[in-house]
Design a protein around this motif. Structure first.
Motif, PDB file in Angstrom:
ATOM      1  N   LYS A   5       0.852  -1.191   0.000  1.00  0.00           N
ATOM      2  CA  LYS A   5       0.000   0.000   0.000  1.00  0.00           C
ATOM      3  C   LYS A   5       0.885   1.239   0.000  1.00  0.00           C
ATOM      4  N   GLN A   6       0.362   2.292  -0.590  1.00  0.00           N
ATOM      5  CA  GLN A   6       1.053   3.572  -0.552  1.00  0.00           C
ATOM      6  C   GLN A   6       0.133   4.575   0.126  1.00  0.00           C
ATOM      7  N   ARG A   7       0.744   5.589   0.756  1.00  0.00           N
ATOM      8  CA  ARG A   7      -0.046   6.620   1.429  1.00  0.00           C
ATOM      9  C   ARG A   7      -0.146   7.861   0.547  1.00  0.00           C
ATOM     10  N   THR A  50      -5.094  11.914   4.430  1.00  0.00           N
ATOM     11  CA  THR A  50      -4.311  10.717   4.136  1.00  0.00           C
ATOM     12  C   THR A  50      -5.149   9.452   4.021  1.00  0.00           C
ATOM     13  N   PHE A  51      -4.850   8.670   2.997  1.00  0.00           N
ATOM     14  CA  PHE A  51      -5.486   7.363   2.835  1.00  0.00           C
ATOM     15  C   PHE A  51      -4.465   6.414   2.226  1.00  0.00           C
ATOM     16  N   GLU A  52      -4.727   5.107   2.384  1.00  0.00           N
ATOM     17  CA  GLU A  52      -3.844   4.099   1.801  1.00  0.00           C
ATOM     18  C   GLU A  52      -4.474   3.562   0.536  1.00  0.00           C
ATOM     19  N   TRP A  53      -3.638   3.253  -0.431  1.00  0.00           N
ATOM     20  CA  TRP A  53      -4.111   2.750  -1.717  1.00  0.00           C
ATOM     21  C   TRP A  53      -3.123   1.702  -2.210  1.00  0.00           C
ATOM     22  N   ASN A 119     -12.620   9.013   5.210  1.00  0.00           N
ATOM     23  CA  ASN A 119     -11.895   9.397   6.409  1.00  0.00           C
ATOM     24  C   ASN A 119     -12.946   9.764   7.446  1.00  0.00           C
ATOM     25  N   HIS A 169       3.415   9.742  -0.137  1.00  0.00           N
ATOM     26  CA  HIS A 169       4.440   9.693   0.912  1.00  0.00           C
ATOM     27  C   HIS A 169       5.508   8.681   0.519  1.00  0.00           C
ATOM     28  N   TRP A 174       6.293  13.999   1.919  1.00  0.00           N
ATOM     29  CA  TRP A 174       5.238  14.000   0.906  1.00  0.00           C
ATOM     30  C   TRP A 174       5.760  14.675  -0.354  1.00  0.00           C
TER      31      TRP A 174
END
Length: 193
Positions: A5-7, A50-53, A119, A169, A174
């Motif tokens: 995952k990336q942020r 911020t979210f993870e994908w 969120n 991130h 960032w």
């Protein structure tokens, strides 16, 4: 299989001349108030926190944001003076224009409905558009002193937010991952006579 995952977060980034001046203010905080955390991202107004994908699905995320942005107009932004989330954060205040409030609400509901990005914290809080110049690593003592210095300081910038920016991130800071242009003006209808 564990997908990496990336942020990310989604924001509005000002033009280079304003980025430069805001970065200089952040550097001032790093030098005089030992608060350098805000330097870990380019100056920005957060629209979607911020979210993870999944790293493998970034193209889907980008395509979706591109189509959202293509249907939205660029908006005027006014930054005026400084404000704070006491006792840790000082920021350049961004005027809550109806266009900005609507864009932020639409971004959050679009990514929620189309991408499942939600969120829960930001859904319960009112949106306070801002551009952080000092945060978390600002001690309460330094906050007091810095706030005395900055609370009355003048700042006025006006710019057109012409793109949505996806920030990624890299493990330590960032960076701008991709920008999605907003439309400059509504489509014109030619009157043929």
């Amino acid at each position: 299989m564990n997908q990496s995952k990336q942020r990310f977060f989604i924001g509005l980034v000002p033009p280079p001349n304003i980025q430069q001046q805001m970065t200089e203010i952040k550097e001032y905080f790093a030098e005089h108030y030992n608060s350098s955390g805000a330097l870990k991202s380019p100056p920005h107004i957060t629209l979607q926190p911020t979210f993870e994908w999944a790293a493998a699905d970034v193209a889907k995320l980008e395509e979706s944001l591109k189509s959202f942005a293509a249907n939205r107009l660029a908006i005027p932004i006014t930054m005026s003076g400084f404000a704070a989330f006491a006792p840790r954060v000082i920021y350049a205040d961004v005027v809550k224009s109806p266009a900005l409030l609507e864009l932020q609400k639409d971004v959050m509901s679009y990514v929620g409905e189309n991408l499942g990005i939600v969120n829960s914290v930001s859904q319960t809080r009112p949106f306070v558009p801002h551009m952080t110049v000092a945060f978390r690593d600002l001690t309460q003592e330094n906050f007091q002193t810095a706030w005395l210095e900055f609370s009355g300081r003048e700042l006025l910038f006006e710019f057109t937010a012409a793109a949505l920016t996806l920030l990624l991130h890299d493990g330590s800071r960032w960076n701008i991952s991709k920008q999605f242009p907003l439309r400059a003006e509504p489509p014109t209808i030619l009157n043929q006579s």
